[in-house]
Design a protein around this motif. Structure first.
Motif, mmCIF file in Angstrom:
data_model
loop_
_atom_site.group_PDB
_atom_site.id
_atom_site.type_symbol
_atom_site.label_atom_id
_atom_site.label_comp_id
_atom_site.label_asym_id
_atom_site.label_seq_id
_atom_site.Cartn_x
_atom_site.Cartn_y
_atom_site.Cartn_z
ATOM 1 N N GLU A 57 -0.784 8.091 -4.145
ATOM 2 C CA GLU A 57 0.002 7.185 -3.795
ATOM 3 C C GLU A 57 0.139 7.223 -2.463
ATOM 4 O O GLU A 57 0.627 5.929 -1.642
ATOM 5 C CB GLU A 57 1.397 7.361 -4.480
ATOM 6 N N GLU A 58 0.628 8.167 -1.827
ATOM 7 C CA GLU A 58 0.707 8.292 -0.326
ATOM 8 C C GLU A 58 -0.286 7.910 0.721
ATOM 9 O O GLU A 58 0.063 6.940 1.484
ATOM 10 C CB GLU A 58 1.070 9.914 0.108
ATOM 11 N N GLU A 59 -1.532 8.119 0.200
ATOM 12 C CA GLU A 59 -2.821 7.561 0.775
ATOM 13 C C GLU A 59 -2.652 5.941 0.412
ATOM 14 O O GLU A 59 -3.236 5.301 1.620
ATOM 15 C CB GLU A 59 -4.065 8.313 0.217
ATOM 16 N N LYS A 60 -2.473 5.670 -0.517
ATOM 17 C CA LYS A 60 -2.466 4.157 -0.656
ATOM 18 C C LYS A 60 -1.386 3.249 0.266
ATOM 19 O O LYS A 60 -1.871 2.484 0.888
ATOM 20 C CB LYS A 60 -2.067 4.013 -2.340
ATOM 21 N N GLN A 61 -0.284 3.850 0.270
ATOM 22 C CA GLN A 61 0.601 3.683 1.237
ATOM 23 C C GLN A 61 0.241 3.715 2.956
ATOM 24 O O GLN A 61 0.521 2.653 3.496
ATOM 25 C CB GLN A 61 2.121 4.207 1.033
ATOM 26 N N ARG A 62 -0.565 4.513 3.173
ATOM 27 C CA ARG A 62 -0.740 4.903 4.638
ATOM 28 C C ARG A 62 -2.112 3.911 4.653
ATOM 29 O O ARG A 62 -2.163 3.118 5.903
ATOM 30 C CB ARG A 62 -1.591 6.349 4.514
ATOM 31 N N GLY A 64 -2.358 1.109 3.346
ATOM 32 C CA GLY A 64 -2.097 -0.332 3.808
ATOM 33 C C GLY A 64 -1.287 -0.516 5.032
ATOM 34 O O GLY A 64 -1.211 -1.598 5.758
ATOM 35 N N LYS A 65 -0.647 0.300 5.343
ATOM 36 C CA LYS A 65 0.010 0.572 6.622
ATOM 37 C C LYS A 65 -0.738 0.403 7.695
ATOM 38 O O LYS A 65 -0.439 -0.282 8.606
ATOM 39 C CB LYS A 65 1.083 1.761 6.768
ATOM 40 N N THR A 68 -2.548 -3.139 7.936
ATOM 41 C CA THR A 68 -1.726 -4.368 8.176
ATOM 42 C C THR A 68 -0.844 -4.219 9.286
ATOM 43 O O THR A 68 0.032 -5.111 9.602
ATOM 44 C CB THR A 68 -1.071 -4.597 6.673
ATOM 45 N N GLN A 69 -0.698 -3.043 9.901
ATOM 46 C CA GLN A 69 0.327 -3.055 11.197
ATOM 47 C C GLN A 69 0.190 -3.664 12.283
ATOM 48 O O GLN A 69 0.915 -4.116 12.738
ATOM 49 C CB GLN A 69 0.118 -1.385 11.340
ATOM 50 N N SER A 73 2.892 -10.283 8.429
ATOM 51 C CA SER A 73 2.909 -10.402 7.067
ATOM 52 C C SER A 73 2.944 -11.917 6.504
ATOM 53 O O SER A 73 3.493 -12.692 7.083
ATOM 54 C CB SER A 73 4.287 -9.637 6.576
ATOM 55 N N ARG A 82 -6.208 -8.002 2.107
ATOM 56 C CA ARG A 82 -5.857 -7.439 0.753
ATOM 57 C C ARG A 82 -7.174 -7.600 -0.268
ATOM 58 O O ARG A 82 -7.484 -6.818 -1.303
ATOM 59 C CB ARG A 82 -4.728 -7.941 0.083
#
Length: 872
Positions: A57-62, A64-65, A68-69, A73, A82
């Motif tokens: 889950e941490e890798e998914k969040q990383r 996405g960050k 998209t950073q 948004s 996406r």
């Protein structure tokens, strides 16, 4: 949009892959590079996450960050990214390196390297580099044909290990300017990635390191301004998603960023043969790059600059260029020994125009400085051409003098010529960007001799007609002793200290006198962008809450004005293009040859010389012929072409443009009065940047504007300064042997082979060694001069150059009114969109939007404060 039917930048194979990722059919040649890049980036990031066969889950969040950073948004870019991630998971393209390589075929090396860098950004987010993720990224990099040393350098830097020498190449490839064409979001991404890398790789070189702290500090400030551009662009993107902005705001910001990223200082080194120019350059660079000998060695102009890798380009007079092996550089840049010891003129009339040497490790060039090394200019058969080539867009000139034989007559003449050209032909003004270095001071053993040399030089450069502005522009050095101290590590060497005094003065001049002006202009332009954005947001907000109200009649009136402006532009474009064709044809029918012969014949009657040797009289009269021909061409162009043929027509067109812009202003003011909008203020702010030659003020009447009218090309007669082609454009037409003609500065400059070359032709006719009959020499010089001018199609070259000039004078006016009219129409259109949007919002939506506008206003106020503090 990032997918467009009008684009043809992708191959059909890449389109097929992208269609699969987006799960929708795309037509061949219908994909923009940005879409390809986003697909490849999504694949690399997902591949890193899957490298160890499990995705947390941490890798998914990383993921996405990172993805998209750099994206607003809720924007279309965010939504497409996406969809691409979903397509990458479904197709498993991340596990198919060959397919991924096919997708990126049309990407540049820099764009591919940024892909991998962003992959490492994800892999090293916790400071460690997982071996499986490392292996995956290396495999992808290999398929993308990226150099292994670049990847090793990235890994070493990101995990804080030993720095690699290839890191400077990596930094060069990640220059944000390389990504503007792809999309500014990736220019910002490159900026962010550069912040993670050290400034440069550690040097393995022994000896004293040549530091340029002032230049480094200036470059850091410039980079801060550019990062500020990136932040402001981000805010503008968010604003544009909510309320479409006129395009000139975003394009204006991109131009400021590009100007900051492309800024370079150009420093030319000039002097006679064997004055130590190449040794001085080696000392400045901290490395022995240039060939050095006690006999003349530099055979052509050499440009030394920063490059991602060592490379040598050879450019020829016929316009061709080629890369040559590094091992051949010093041989190609040098005069052969046998020739240097014999016929120097023959050595310097080669077909090579200049040699460009690129290197990632040159101390001074790393900080944005290009060094230009010249051949010795005394007795050079093309001295005038080379001097003008050297001084093109130069920021500073270093003139080298030999302490053992200081200030020869040739050096004095060359110094005065340099001062004149650097000052735009202002005779009595000293030059503030000319530095005189007296070399070989270590060869003067007695203090008495050193003092005498100092006195002689100071009298020459600060005398009755001063060449230099102040004492900081004069230095007494030993380039060889300084270079040896650098390579030997002798940091306390006296000559190294005096050399550093000079480099510090040069740094200060470049950064404060030259670079600071660029930064200040960029800062002022950024202020104007923020001001324009603030006005646009104010208007959109006030329209939304009802402070700016539009009746149906007002909306119809605005639509009508947009249509009128569009029709005016189409009609004026036709008129300007037809008039341009007519005037170009009229200029081509003009006759100049008889005028030139009569004019120069009259001037030649007054030529006289104090020389007693026939060869020197011939050379002197040859120089006078060049000067007279250049002046005559300039006078004819000014009087016959500009004044008699073009002025009245161009003035009429400019009056038409001024009147229409004045109408735009009054129209905007009328709309403001009827609706409460801020259209006139927005129009003024944008127009004063686009066409400052027109007065956008209701108080300025046509009479005042007419009195201040200028054709926009500066002085032409003689060798005056200014700008013959508006906007700094320059056109060069060169003949092989005698009279190249250059349209530049504010003049048509006749760049002939020096009088020595003409003298050689004449000497064969009347003999060098008989007593000088000046009347016979005058006649022979004029006759031979015109024979060569006509033989080399001098008249044809001149008329072709004038044709380009005339076309440019009409084109620049067309471009101006096109830009002004389109901006006016864009502002009107934005006003309509704001009014239409306001009627569709509920009370709750209006309140939320108002809160958002207040947040943007606060951001812009903060931007203003930070910008003011940045260059304080």
């Amino acid at each position: 949009m990032i997918v467009s039917a009008s684009s043809s930048s992708s191959s059909s194979t890449a389109v097929d892959i992208l269609s699969k990722l987006l799960n929708q059919p795309l037509q061949e040649q219908a994909v923009k590079p940005l879409a390809v890049y986003l697909g490849a980036l999504a694949a690399v990031l997902v591949g890193v996450a899957h490298a160890d066969s499990q995705v947390t889950e941490e890798e998914k969040q990383r993921l996405g960050k990172i993805l998209t950073q750099f994206m607003p948004s809720g924007s279309a870019l965010h939504n497409v990214a996406r969809s691409l991630v979903q397509g990458v998971h479904a197709s498993k393209i991340y596990a198919k390196p060959a397919e991924l390589a096919t997708l990126t075929t049309l990407l540049t090396e820099s764009e591919k390297l940024l892909l991998i860098m962003l992959g490492y950004e994800m892999a090293t987010a916790d400071s460690d580099l997982n071996p499986k993720e490392q292996k995956y990224l290396r495999i992808i990099a290999q398929h993308l044909q990226l150099k292994e040393e670049w990847i090793v350098a990235l890994e070493a830097a990101l995990v804080h290990q030993q720095m690699s020498a290839a890191l400077s190449e990596v930094r060069y490839l990640l220059d944000p300017a390389r990504f503007q064409a792809l999309d500014p979001v990736f220019a910002k991404a490159a900026n962010q990635m550069l912040l993670r890398l050290p400034e440069s790789a550690k040097s393995h070189q022994t000896g004293v390191q040549v530091g340029y702290e002032t230049l480094a500090s200036f470059q850091a400030q410039r980079q801060q301004l550019d990062r500020f551009c990136g932040e402001l662009w981000q805010t503008m993107s968010e604003c544009n998603d909510r309320a479409p902005l006129p395009q000139h705001l975003t394009t204006g910001l991109q131009k400021i960023s590009q100007r900051l990223q492309s800024q370079k200082f150009r420093v030319a080194v000039v002097g006679e043969f064997s004055q130590g120019k190449s040794t001085l350059l080696n000392a400045l660079l901290g490395e022995e790059i240039q060939p050095t000998r006690v006999i003349p060695c530099s055979g052509s102009i050499t440009v030394l600059r920063y490059g991602e890798q060592k490379r040598v380009l050879c450019r020829y007079r016929n316009g061709q260029e080629e890369s040559i092996p590094l091992g051949d550089y010093q041989a190609r840049a040098s005069i052969p020994d046998d020739v240097a010891l014999g016929n120097r003129e023959a050595a310097l009339t080669s077909d090579v125009l200049e040699i460009v040497y690129e290197h990632p490790g040159l101390a001074l060039c790393r900080h944005g400085v290009e060094l230009i090394d010249s051949p010795g200019l005394n007795e050079h058969p093309e001295r005038t051409r080379i001097t003008n080539q050297l001084l093109e867009n130069v920021d500073a000139v270093i003139f080298l003098v030999n302490a053992s034989r200081p200030m020869t007559q040739g050096e004095r003449e060359l110094l005065h010529s340099l001062r004149l050209k650097l000052n735009g032909e202002q005779v009595d003004q000293p030059a503030n960007n000319l530095f005189v270095l007296v070399n070989f001071m270590d060869l003067l053993r007695r203090e008495h001799d050193r003092q005498q040399v100092r006195q002689l030089i100071e009298n020459c450069v600060f005398g009755d007609s001063p060449i230099l502005e102040n004492s900081k522009q004069l230095h007494f050095i030993s380039a060889q002793a300084a270079l040896e101290a650098i390579t030997d590590g002798d940091d306390q060497n006296d000559y190294l200290q005096t050399f550093r005094s000079f480099t510090q003065v040069l740094e200060t001049f470049l950064t404060r006198e030259r670079g600071a002006l660029v930064n200040q202009r960029c800062q002022a332009d950024l202020h104007r962008v923020i001001q324009a954005l603030t006005l646009q947001l104010n208007q959109a907000e006030e329209t939304m809450v009802g402070k700016v109200a539009f009746s149906k009649t007002a909306q119809q009136d605005i639509l009508s004005k947009i249509g009128e402006a569009s029709g005016y532009l189409a009609n004026l474009q036709t008129l300007i293009e037809e008039t341009s064709d007519q005037k170009r044809a009229a200029v081509q029918r003009l006759k100049i040859n008889q005028y030139l012969e009569n004019c120069i014949g009259q001037k030649a009657a007054s030529w006289c010389s104090e020389q007693r040797e026939k060869s020197k009289v011939i050379t002197e009269f040859g120089d006078k012929f060049q000067s007279a021909l250049s002046d005559a061409i300039g006078e004819w162009t000014q009087n016959t072409v500009i004044q008699e043929t073009l002025t009245a027509t161009l003035k009429t067109i400019d009056s038409n443009i001024h009147s229409k812009i004045y109408q735009f202003q009054k129209s905007a003011e009328a709309i403001d009065q009827g609706t409460g909008s801020q259209l006139a203020a927005q129009l003024n702010l944008s127009l004063n940047q686009v066409a400052p030659q027109f007065k956008f003020n209701a108080a300025v009447g046509s009479d005042n504007w007419d009195a201040a009218w200028d054709i926009g090309i500066g002085s032409i007669s003689g060798l005056g300064g200014g700008g013959l082609l508006a906007g700094g454009a320059a056109l060069a037409v060169s003949s092989v042997a005698f009279f190249p003609l250059v349209l530049t500065g504010g003049a048509i400059i006749g760049i002939a082979a020096a009088g020595a070359a003409l003298g050689t032709a004449i000497g064969g006719v009347i003999g060098f060694f008989t007593p000088p009959d000046q009347e016979a020499i005058r006649q022979a010089v004029v006759k031979e001069g015109f024979q060569q001018f006509y033989a080399q199609d001098g008249t044809g070259q001149l008329m072709r150059s004038l044709d380009v000039l005339v076309k440019s004078l009409f084109d620049q006016r067309l471009v101006t009114i096109q830009t002004v009219t389109r901006q006016y129409m864009a502002l009107l259109n934005a006003l309509l969109i704001d009014s239409q949007t306001a009627h569709t919002l509920t009370l709750a939506e209006t309140a939320a939007e108002q809160q958002w506008y207040q947040e943007q206003h606060s951001k812009l106020v903060t931007f203003q404060s930070r910008l003011d503090a940045l260059l304080a």
